[in-house]
Design an enzyme around this catalytic site. Structure first.
Site, mmCIF file in Angstrom:
data_model
loop_
_atom_site.group_PDB
_atom_site.id
_atom_site.type_symbol
_atom_site.label_atom_id
_atom_site.label_comp_id
_atom_site.label_asym_id
_atom_site.label_seq_id
_atom_site.Cartn_x
_atom_site.Cartn_y
_atom_site.Cartn_z
ATOM 1 N N CYS A 1 0.984 -0.953 -0.001
ATOM 2 C CA CYS A 1 0.020 0.036 0.012
ATOM 3 C C CYS A 1 1.055 1.265 0.090
ATOM 4 O O CYS A 1 2.178 0.971 -0.146
ATOM 5 C CB CYS A 1 -0.819 0.051 1.248
ATOM 6 N N CYS B 1 -4.243 -0.342 -2.512
ATOM 7 C CA CYS B 1 -4.719 0.934 -2.728
ATOM 8 C C CYS B 1 -4.272 1.125 -4.214
ATOM 9 O O CYS B 1 -3.442 0.698 -4.665
ATOM 10 C CB CYS B 1 -4.160 2.246 -1.945
ATOM 11 N N CYS C 1 3.514 0.884 -8.157
ATOM 12 C CA CYS C 1 4.207 -0.603 -8.056
ATOM 13 C C CYS C 1 5.263 -0.698 -9.220
ATOM 14 O O CYS C 1 4.870 -0.671 -10.321
ATOM 15 C CB CYS C 1 3.367 -1.706 -7.815
#
Length: 140
Positions: free
Chosen positions: A8, A80, A87
């Site tokens: 997250c 999220c 990422c």
């Protein structure tokens, strides 16, 4: 042994709770870690609501993504949109799930209302982790 990584934004609430539940529910059959795009520190309310479920995450630490762990994971779970969007790219053999959960640290209102927001996110995470119990995640 499946290796899972919960991600997250700040590794303060959602991913920490997911790591805690997975360690408790799936245990030694899984290699489990969590991290964030940034390290914001472990949120004390996340610790509190997890303790209500009998899970102690107080010794977990907020960490940034470890690229090596990420590349060797069998499963990456983003909790999220920020983590999903920011990422690092993973190899095609790394399975990815996205659990779009609200950030309980952004909840406003009375202390009781904020705690309720944390509990709702915690319970949603628990339900999703329980679904992993029956799933099979292996490197392809």
């Amino acid at each position: 042994m499946p290796q899972v990584y919960f991600l997250c934004t700040g590794n303060a609430c959602r991913s920490q709770m997911a790591e805690g539940f997975t360690k408790k529910l799936l245990g030694s059959d899984w290699q489990i870690a969590s991290a964030g795009i940034e390290a914001h520190g472990l949120n004390p309310l996340a610790v509190q609501v997890m303790a209500e479920k009998g899970i102690d995450i107080s010794q977990q630490r907020s960490k940034v993504i470890d690229p090596d762990y990420l590349m060797h994971a069998d499963l990456v779970v983003t909790l999220c949109g920020d983590a999903r969007d920011r990422c690092p790219v993973t190899p095609p053999n790394v399975q990815h799930l996205h659990w779009p959960l609200p950030d309980p640290a952004q909840a406003t209102g009375s202390e009781a209302e904020v705690l309720q927001a944390f509990r709702e996110v915690r319970d949603a995470i628990e339900a999703k982790v329980r679904q992993l119990e029956t799933a099979s995640f292996t490197r392809q």
